[in-house]
Scaffold this motif. Structure first.
Motif, PDB file in Angstrom:
ATOM      1  N   ARG A  64      -2.350 -27.326  23.329  1.00  0.00           N
ATOM      2  CA  ARG A  64      -3.706 -26.868  23.013  1.00  0.00           C
ATOM      3  C   ARG A  64      -4.467 -26.369  24.238  1.00  0.00           C
ATOM      4  N   ASP A  65      -3.786 -26.189  25.358  1.00  0.00           N
ATOM      5  CA  ASP A  65      -4.459 -25.723  26.569  1.00  0.00           C
ATOM      6  C   ASP A  65      -3.703 -24.571  27.233  1.00  0.00           C
ATOM      7  N   GLY A  66      -2.850 -23.885  26.448  1.00  0.00           N
ATOM      8  CA  GLY A  66      -2.059 -22.793  26.992  1.00  0.00           C
ATOM      9  C   GLY A  66      -0.727 -23.232  27.552  1.00  0.00           C
ATOM     10  N   THR A  67      -0.419 -24.529  27.445  1.00  0.00           N
ATOM     11  CA  THR A  67       0.873 -25.037  27.914  1.00  0.00           C
ATOM     12  C   THR A  67       1.615 -25.690  26.753  1.00  0.00           C
ATOM     13  N   PHE A  68       2.921 -25.898  26.967  1.00  0.00           N
ATOM     14  CA  PHE A  68       3.789 -26.462  25.944  1.00  0.00           C
ATOM     15  C   PHE A  68       4.683 -27.541  26.568  1.00  0.00           C
ATOM     16  N   THR A  69       5.091 -28.499  25.750  1.00  0.00           N
ATOM     17  CA  THR A  69       5.970 -29.578  26.200  1.00  0.00           C
ATOM     18  C   THR A  69       7.252 -29.576  25.378  1.00  0.00           C
ATOM     19  N   ASP A  70       8.387 -29.659  26.060  1.00  0.00           N
ATOM     20  CA  ASP A  70       9.683 -29.700  25.391  1.00  0.00           C
ATOM     21  C   ASP A  70       9.856 -31.060  24.716  1.00  0.00           C
ATOM     22  N   VAL A  71       9.921 -31.044  23.383  1.00  0.00           N
ATOM     23  CA  VAL A  71      10.061 -32.291  22.618  1.00  0.00           C
ATOM     24  C   VAL A  71      11.339 -32.290  21.784  1.00  0.00           C
ATOM     25  N   THR A  72      12.294 -31.466  22.189  1.00  0.00           N
ATOM     26  CA  THR A  72      13.508 -31.292  21.385  1.00  0.00           C
ATOM     27  C   THR A  72      14.216 -32.608  21.127  1.00  0.00           C
ATOM     28  N   ALA A  73      14.498 -33.347  22.191  1.00  0.00           N
ATOM     29  CA  ALA A  73      15.233 -34.610  22.052  1.00  0.00           C
ATOM     30  C   ALA A  73      14.410 -35.627  21.270  1.00  0.00           C
ATOM     31  N   LYS A  74      13.130 -35.717  21.590  1.00  0.00           N
ATOM     32  CA  LYS A  74      12.255 -36.673  20.906  1.00  0.00           C
ATOM     33  C   LYS A  74      12.181 -36.379  19.416  1.00  0.00           C
ATOM     34  N   ALA A  75      12.215 -35.086  19.062  1.00  0.00           N
ATOM     35  CA  ALA A  75      12.111 -34.694  17.655  1.00  0.00           C
ATOM     36  C   ALA A  75      13.426 -34.866  16.902  1.00  0.00           C
ATOM     37  N   GLY A  76      14.523 -35.100  17.606  1.00  0.00           N
ATOM     38  CA  GLY A  76      15.812 -35.304  16.942  1.00  0.00           C
ATOM     39  C   GLY A  76      16.538 -34.035  16.562  1.00  0.00           C
ATOM     40  N   LEU A  77      16.167 -32.915  17.179  1.00  0.00           N
ATOM     41  CA  LEU A  77      16.865 -31.647  16.903  1.00  0.00           C
ATOM     42  C   LEU A  77      18.076 -31.554  17.832  1.00  0.00           C
ATOM     43  N   ASN A  78      19.148 -32.192  17.452  1.00  0.00           N
ATOM     44  CA  ASN A  78      20.314 -32.333  18.332  1.00  0.00           C
ATOM     45  C   ASN A  78      21.515 -31.512  17.895  1.00  0.00           C
TER      46      ASN A  78
ATOM     47  N   PHE B 297      12.604 -35.241  13.091  1.00  0.00           N
ATOM     48  CA  PHE B 297      13.339 -34.657  11.972  1.00  0.00           C
ATOM     49  C   PHE B 297      14.613 -35.456  11.719  1.00  0.00           C
ATOM     50  N   THR B 298      15.104 -35.395  10.486  1.00  0.00           N
ATOM     51  CA  THR B 298      16.382 -35.994  10.117  1.00  0.00           C
ATOM     52  C   THR B 298      17.322 -34.904   9.619  1.00  0.00           C
ATOM     53  N   ASP B 299      18.539 -34.907  10.119  1.00  0.00           N
ATOM     54  CA  ASP B 299      19.557 -33.956   9.683  1.00  0.00           C
ATOM     55  C   ASP B 299      20.044 -34.363   8.294  1.00  0.00           C
ATOM     56  N   ILE B 300      19.716 -33.549   7.276  1.00  0.00           N
ATOM     57  CA  ILE B 300      20.147 -33.850   5.905  1.00  0.00           C
ATOM     58  C   ILE B 300      21.106 -32.782   5.387  1.00  0.00           C
ATOM     59  N   THR B 301      21.799 -32.111   6.304  1.00  0.00           N
ATOM     60  CA  THR B 301      22.677 -31.000   5.914  1.00  0.00           C
ATOM     61  C   THR B 301      23.704 -31.424   4.877  1.00  0.00           C
ATOM     62  N   ALA B 302      24.417 -32.511   5.154  1.00  0.00           N
ATOM     63  CA  ALA B 302      25.457 -32.968   4.226  1.00  0.00           C
ATOM     64  C   ALA B 302      24.849 -33.415   2.902  1.00  0.00           C
ATOM     65  N   LYS B 303      23.766 -34.173   2.971  1.00  0.00           N
ATOM     66  CA  LYS B 303      23.101 -34.636   1.756  1.00  0.00           C
ATOM     67  C   LYS B 303      22.649 -33.459   0.903  1.00  0.00           C
ATOM     68  N   ALA B 304      22.224 -32.408   1.565  1.00  0.00           N
ATOM     69  CA  ALA B 304      21.714 -31.236   0.851  1.00  0.00           C
ATOM     70  C   ALA B 304      22.826 -30.368   0.287  1.00  0.00           C
ATOM     71  N   GLY B 305      24.076 -30.620   0.690  1.00  0.00           N
ATOM     72  CA  GLY B 305      25.193 -29.811   0.208  1.00  0.00           C
ATOM     73  C   GLY B 305      25.358 -28.503   0.950  1.00  0.00           C
ATOM     74  N   LEU B 306      24.851 -28.455   2.190  1.00  0.00           N
ATOM     75  CA  LEU B 306      24.933 -27.233   2.982  1.00  0.00           C
ATOM     76  C   LEU B 306      25.961 -27.346   4.112  1.00  0.00           C
ATOM     77  N   ASP B 307      26.782 -28.374   4.074  1.00  0.00           N
ATOM     78  CA  ASP B 307      27.752 -28.577   5.164  1.00  0.00           C
ATOM     79  C   ASP B 307      29.040 -27.793   4.962  1.00  0.00           C
ATOM     80  N   LYS B 308      29.281 -27.311   3.761  1.00  0.00           N
ATOM     81  CA  LYS B 308      30.492 -26.533   3.490  1.00  0.00           C
ATOM     82  C   LYS B 308      30.100 -25.273   2.722  1.00  0.00           C
TER      83      LYS B 308
END
Length: 560
Positions: free
Chosen positions: A99-113, A153-164
């Protein structure tokens, strides 16, 4: 605001000596280091020049933590059957807006692995809980991340049926409600058959005696896919046996938009070296499944004027001429020129790019990301293009075509597209290996900023300085009976029209909020919202105060 006496005298002094004060650029470049953004795309370029290396990446502008400020996502390459990085593998990156013109890397904290050879992304609220969920596309995998409503975030790819998936290389994606269930379904573009084990296709024997990125004609096409949202976190493949499956393409771009004003979403798909597709929604069958008709040829958006298929990459929809009917735009490779398809209101289109001036301006360009957007808040849709040639060796055997190309900006002047790239700022004069493009209000000023990704390089973030005193109205739509994101909603204010589309551009996702340009008129505005199906509501909201954002909830307006 009137200039001060000092400012007036300074301008008069410059004019007296034949020096006019320089106008401010329309966009200024954000200093990435100061903004805290260190991410860079790794294209995994190899001596073999494998095709997936040249295609990415995309990006997204979205508010992942619902704090009212747009955050940034950048998609990267990663380990695959043809690329094994040494050391730490490339990764996607999620940056929180401070909110001040800067950004913080939160990839790992957000679980986007996710660790894969990523291409693009799409953002949509798949469970209607008011929090944006995320799809990542790429070679070999698709990932679906459900928002946990706590910054993770939670990876729900398999649960969603998008893994194959039936197709193993996905590019652009779009969310839209195709069944009238009030839930967002997912359209996935599929590119070409590249192979899942060695030897991998590569092309050689150019004038340099080296491998180069293949022309896509050497590859077999694939079927794009439509997955229906089952409402329990699962998606079901529903394109089997439909024209979507039967239409083998090489899809790179898609936009979901209602092209015949029947209240149902249609899909325009940009294909590379084969005809573009237009899948028109023909209602539901007895089992309440969507029926489709592919009319690319009949509608005259499938081929160029000479009857040849072109190299479609970016796809976009928008009401360019403000007649209440969505028009289409597609980017192509050099010599083919780009197309602006005017909607004839009868499911046919006319390419007016030559008449508007954009065809001539793009003859030597190759386009990827594209957006029809109102950069100066005058109420008309302008145009921005992210350009670059896919072959990094093109300059060795072409005098006119460059690998890195500049962005282009066009202003809508009553049906003509005037190129204003020279006034847009230094960033528009600097060649880039551009790919994805997304627009959004990063600083909550009512101005649409631009994010561009580069193949094998850092992103470009452009801060909008261009509104010139024009006023604006910001809207965040919230569906109740329709999908929560209100994708498919149609807006009308004063004499202007706008539709909330799904997808669009190339591999990227835009700020979901709507900014309506008001021009010089700062008076409060009444806005008509025609909510998407299954809702039958048409409501009027307002008068709404200009210069601020408003939340519009389905059912809270005045029925009309």
């Amino acid at each position: 605001m009137k200039p001060s006496r000092r400012q007036f005298l300074a301008a008069a002094s410059l004019a007296a000596y034949g020096q006019a004060p320089q106008p401010k650029p329309l966009f200024t470049e954000l200093d990435l280091a100061r903004a805290g953004i260190s991410w860079k795309h790794d294209n995994a370029m190899s001596a073999q020049r494998y095709m997936p290396e040249a295609i990415g990446p995309g990006c997204a502008i979205f508010d992942y933590d619902n704090d009212g400020w747009m955050d940034l996502l950048f998609v990267n390459s990663g380990p695959s059957v043809f690329y094994q990085p040494t050391g730490a593998p490339p990764r996607c990156a999620l940056y929180k807006n401070n909110r001040d013109g800067t950004f913080t890397d939160v990839t790992a904290k957000a679980g986007l692995n996710a660790s894969f050879f990523g291409m693009g992304c799409a953002v949509g609220d798949i469970d209607n809980d008011g929090w944006p969920d995320l799809v990542l596309t790429g070679f070999g995998h698709v990932y679906l991340y459900q928002n946990n409503r706590n910054g993770t975030f939670t990876d729900i790819t398999a649960k969603a049926g998008l893994d194959k998936l039936p197709s193993n290389w996905t590019t652009s994606a779009a969310f839209a409600d195709t069944t009238g269930s009030g839930r967002l379904d997912l359209f996935l573009c599929a590119y070409v058959k590249f192979g899942e084990k060695p030897p991998f296709a590569s092309c050689g024997d150019n004038r340099l005696g080296r491998n180069f990125y293949c022309v896509p004609r050497v590859f077999e096409g694939l079927s794009s896919m439509l997955y229906l949202n089952q409402g329990n976190g699962a998606f079901r493949l529903a394109s089997t046996g439909t024209p979507i499956e039967k239409s083998l393409g090489k899809a790179l771009g898609v936009v979901a938009t209602d092209l015949n004003n029947d209240g149902r979403p249609d899909f325009f798909v940009a294909n590379d070296t084969v005809q573009n597709f237009l899948f028109m929604h023909r209602g539901l069958d007895a089992k309440k499944q969507p029926r489709w008709e592919e009319i690319g040829l009949a509608s005259e958006v499938g081929y160029g004027e000479n009857g040849q298929a072109r190299s479609g990459m970016g796809a976009e929809g928008g009401d360019f001429d403000q007649d209440g009917w969505e028009d289409l735009f597609v980017t192509n490779i050099d010599q083919e020129m780009y197309s602006l398809y005017r909607n004839n209101r009868d499911e046919t289109f006319q390419d007016i790019a030559p008449r508007t001036g954009v065809a001539q301006a793009t003859r030597l360009m190759s386009g990827w990301g594209v957006k029809l957007f109102d950069y100066d808040n005058d109420g008309n849709l302008d145009l921005i293009l992210a350009n670059a040639h896919p072959d990094d060796m093109i300059e060795n055997y072409s005098d006119k075509i460059k690998y890195r190309m500049p962005l282009q900006l066009f202003r809508n002047e009553g049906g003509k597209l005037k190129e204003v790239s020279r006034d847009a700022g230094p960033a528009f004069a600097r060649p880039m290996s551009s790919r994805g493009l997304a627009v959004g209000d990063l600083f909550n000023r009512g101005k649409l900023d631009v994010v561009v990704t580069a193949n094998g390089g850092p992103p470009l973030i452009l801060e909008n300085q261009a509104t010139g005193g024009n006023h604006w109205l910001g809207l965040k739509l919230e569906g109740v009976n329709c999908n929560r994101d209100a994708i498919g909603a149609r807006l009308r204010w004063r004499d202007k029209h706008r539709q909330r589309n799904g997808g669009g551009s190339y591999l990227s996702a835009h700020d979901p909020r709507m900014i309506l340009g008001l021009g010089s008129d700062a008076q409060a505005v009444e806005v008509e919202v025609r909510w998407p199906w299954p809702s039958k509501r048409v409501e009027e909201f307002g008068p709404l105060e200009a210069g601020k954002y408003h939340a519009l909830r389905e059912g809270a307006g005045k029925s009309i």
